[in-house]
Design a protein around this motif. Sequence first.
Motif, PDB file in Angstrom:
ATOM      1  N   ASP A  33     -35.176  -6.408 -15.749  1.00 34.82           N
ATOM      2  CA  ASP A  33     -35.523  -7.606 -14.988  1.00 34.82           C
ATOM      3  C   ASP A  33     -36.182  -7.299 -13.652  1.00 34.82           C
ATOM      4  OD1 ASP A  33     -34.436  -9.165 -17.001  1.00 34.82           O
ATOM      5  OD2 ASP A  33     -32.457  -9.292 -16.042  1.00 34.82           O
ATOM      6  N   VAL A  34     -36.245  -6.018 -13.310  1.00 33.15           N
ATOM      7  CA  VAL A  34     -36.836  -5.602 -12.034  1.00 33.15           C
ATOM      8  C   VAL A  34     -38.155  -4.890 -12.318  1.00 33.15           C
ATOM      9  CG1 VAL A  34     -36.537  -4.190  -9.965  1.00 33.15           C
ATOM     10  CG2 VAL A  34     -34.574  -5.381 -10.960  1.00 33.15           C
ATOM     11  N   THR A  35     -39.247  -5.410 -11.756  1.00 33.64           N
ATOM     12  CA  THR A  35     -40.549  -4.795 -11.954  1.00 33.64           C
ATOM     13  C   THR A  35     -40.554  -3.362 -11.437  1.00 33.64           C
ATOM     14  OG1 THR A  35     -41.716  -6.892 -11.751  1.00 33.64           O
ATOM     15  CG2 THR A  35     -42.994  -4.912 -11.341  1.00 33.64           C
ATOM     16  N   GLY A  36     -41.043  -2.457 -12.270  1.00 33.69           N
ATOM     17  CA  GLY A  36     -41.286  -1.103 -11.808  1.00 33.69           C
ATOM     18  C   GLY A  36     -40.217  -0.076 -12.093  1.00 33.69           C
ATOM     19  N   THR A  37     -39.143  -0.443 -12.785  1.00 33.79           N
ATOM     20  CA  THR A  37     -38.115   0.576 -13.034  1.00 33.79           C
ATOM     21  C   THR A  37     -38.641   1.678 -13.964  1.00 33.79           C
ATOM     22  OG1 THR A  37     -37.166  -0.856 -14.752  1.00 33.79           O
ATOM     23  CG2 THR A  37     -36.136  -0.911 -12.578  1.00 33.79           C
ATOM     24  N   GLY A  38     -39.567   1.332 -14.847  1.00 34.59           N
ATOM     25  CA  GLY A  38     -40.189   2.364 -15.673  1.00 34.59           C
ATOM     26  C   GLY A  38     -41.053   3.299 -14.841  1.00 34.59           C
ATOM     27  N   ALA A  70     -25.312   0.282  -9.603  1.00 34.15           N
ATOM     28  CA  ALA A  70     -25.827  -0.847  -8.830  1.00 34.15           C
ATOM     29  C   ALA A  70     -25.387  -2.182  -9.430  1.00 34.15           C
ATOM     30  CB  ALA A  70     -27.349  -0.775  -8.759  1.00 34.15           C
ATOM     31  N   GLN A  71     -25.438  -2.290 -10.756  1.00 36.10           N
ATOM     32  CA  GLN A  71     -25.035  -3.540 -11.404  1.00 36.10           C
ATOM     33  C   GLN A  71     -23.549  -3.809 -11.216  1.00 36.10           C
ATOM     34  OE1 GLN A  71     -23.020  -4.192 -14.268  1.00 36.10           O
ATOM     35  NE2 GLN A  71     -23.464  -6.408 -14.107  1.00 36.10           N
ATOM     36  N   GLY A  94     -28.169 -11.182  -7.198  1.00 39.43           N
ATOM     37  CA  GLY A  94     -29.024 -11.014  -8.371  1.00 39.43           C
ATOM     38  C   GLY A  94     -29.923  -9.803  -8.276  1.00 39.43           C
ATOM     39  N   ILE A  95     -31.147  -9.951  -8.803  1.00 41.40           N
ATOM     40  CA  ILE A  95     -32.015  -8.783  -8.944  1.00 41.40           C
ATOM     41  C   ILE A  95     -32.509  -8.245  -7.600  1.00 41.40           C
ATOM     42  CG2 ILE A  95     -32.710  -9.357 -11.283  1.00 41.40           C
ATOM     43  CD1 ILE A  95     -35.371 -10.383 -10.145  1.00 41.40           C
ATOM     44  N   GLY A  96     -32.561  -9.091  -6.569  1.00 41.13           N
ATOM     45  CA  GLY A  96     -32.959  -8.594  -5.257  1.00 41.13           C
ATOM     46  C   GLY A  96     -31.942  -7.633  -4.690  1.00 41.13           C
ATOM     47  N   THR A  97     -30.688  -8.036  -4.743  1.00 42.39           N
ATOM     48  CA  THR A  97     -29.606  -7.162  -4.284  1.00 42.39           C
ATOM     49  C   THR A  97     -29.505  -5.929  -5.172  1.00 42.39           C
ATOM     50  OG1 THR A  97     -28.403  -9.116  -3.527  1.00 42.39           O
ATOM     51  CG2 THR A  97     -27.135  -7.078  -3.759  1.00 42.39           C
ATOM     52  N   PHE A  98     -29.643  -6.151  -6.476  1.00 47.45           N
ATOM     53  CA  PHE A  98     -29.579  -5.030  -7.413  1.00 47.45           C
ATOM     54  C   PHE A  98     -30.648  -3.988  -7.091  1.00 47.45           C
ATOM     55  CE2 PHE A  98     -31.359  -3.048 -11.245  1.00 47.45           C
ATOM     56  CZ  PHE A  98     -30.247  -2.374 -11.712  1.00 47.45           C
ATOM     57  N   ARG A  99     -31.862  -4.438  -6.821  1.00 46.44           N
ATOM     58  CA  ARG A  99     -32.964  -3.506  -6.518  1.00 46.44           C
ATOM     59  C   ARG A  99     -32.633  -2.634  -5.308  1.00 46.44           C
ATOM     60  NH1 ARG A  99     -36.926  -3.964  -2.911  1.00 46.44           N
ATOM     61  NH2 ARG A  99     -38.886  -2.812  -3.230  1.00 46.44           N
ATOM     62  N   ALA A 100     -32.112  -3.261  -4.246  1.00 49.61           N
ATOM     63  CA  ALA A 100     -31.758  -2.492  -3.050  1.00 49.61           C
ATOM     64  C   ALA A 100     -30.640  -1.492  -3.349  1.00 49.61           C
ATOM     65  CB  ALA A 100     -31.333  -3.441  -1.933  1.00 49.61           C
TER      66      ALA A 100
END
Length: 270
Positions: free
Chosen positions: A192-197, A232-233, A241-247
């Motif tokens: 769900d987070v752009t760029g993890t690949g 992180a999850q 959500g995904i913003g906090t998860f990304r950080a």
Amino acid sequence: MEIREKILTNLRAVKERTPLIHHITNYVTVNDCANIVLALGGSPVMADDQEEVAEMVGFASALVLNIGTLNSRTIESMLLAGKRAKELGVPVVLDPVGVGATHLRTNTARKLIQELNPDVIRGNMSEICVLAGEEVAIKGVDSLADEQNGAVIAQKLASSLKCVIAITGKTDVVSDGEQLCLLDNGHRILADVTGTGCMTSSLVGTYCGAAKDYFSAAIAGIATMGLAGEIAQASLRHGEGIGTFRARLFDSIYHLTPEQLAQESKVRHE
């Protein structure tokens, strides 16, 4: 040396050597790729002008090429940098983002592989299937292929191209044509987070820059992203959500120890 011990040794090597990782990558995720390299312990540089890429490769420990936002200028820069890297023995990691979606992406990926002979190719199942000549459906840059024959495809393509093939998905697959490793870390929220690949390819490149065993380097990079995603999850609270998860993904990698990575990686060396 057993694979977990190699993973531990690889992360220690990154921390000790701070390898410089030269990227020619896409503008959607360039900042995240730079920060993920820093979080792991490497040093990123994002140089894509034809006037400096060959010189920059001369200072680098690894070169990561990502075709996510292609244009004629960066294609030529990738070829120039890649050829110089091969002359110098600098490992090349290719991320064939969205290959198969358009003729430009497919033709570019094939040209880079033919002319540069990358040391590692990391992609999703659809992307690797396209490179292997399999018929698959593509939606933009996202994978629609199932992972049923991933191990067979990775092993055959690695043997054919004489490089390491890494497929990321629900179960990750890494092969050098002879050895095969399956990894089961990760969480679906990573998708769900752009760029993890893209970030995973940068992690792989960072490990390649610190260790000459590119098979175990690819495993370490993928395991790092998967385990950090789990951590992180698990830290998320109600309303996050995904913003906090990304950080927290960056934080998890920043605080990851070699011992933790080795112990908690769900790795099966087939």
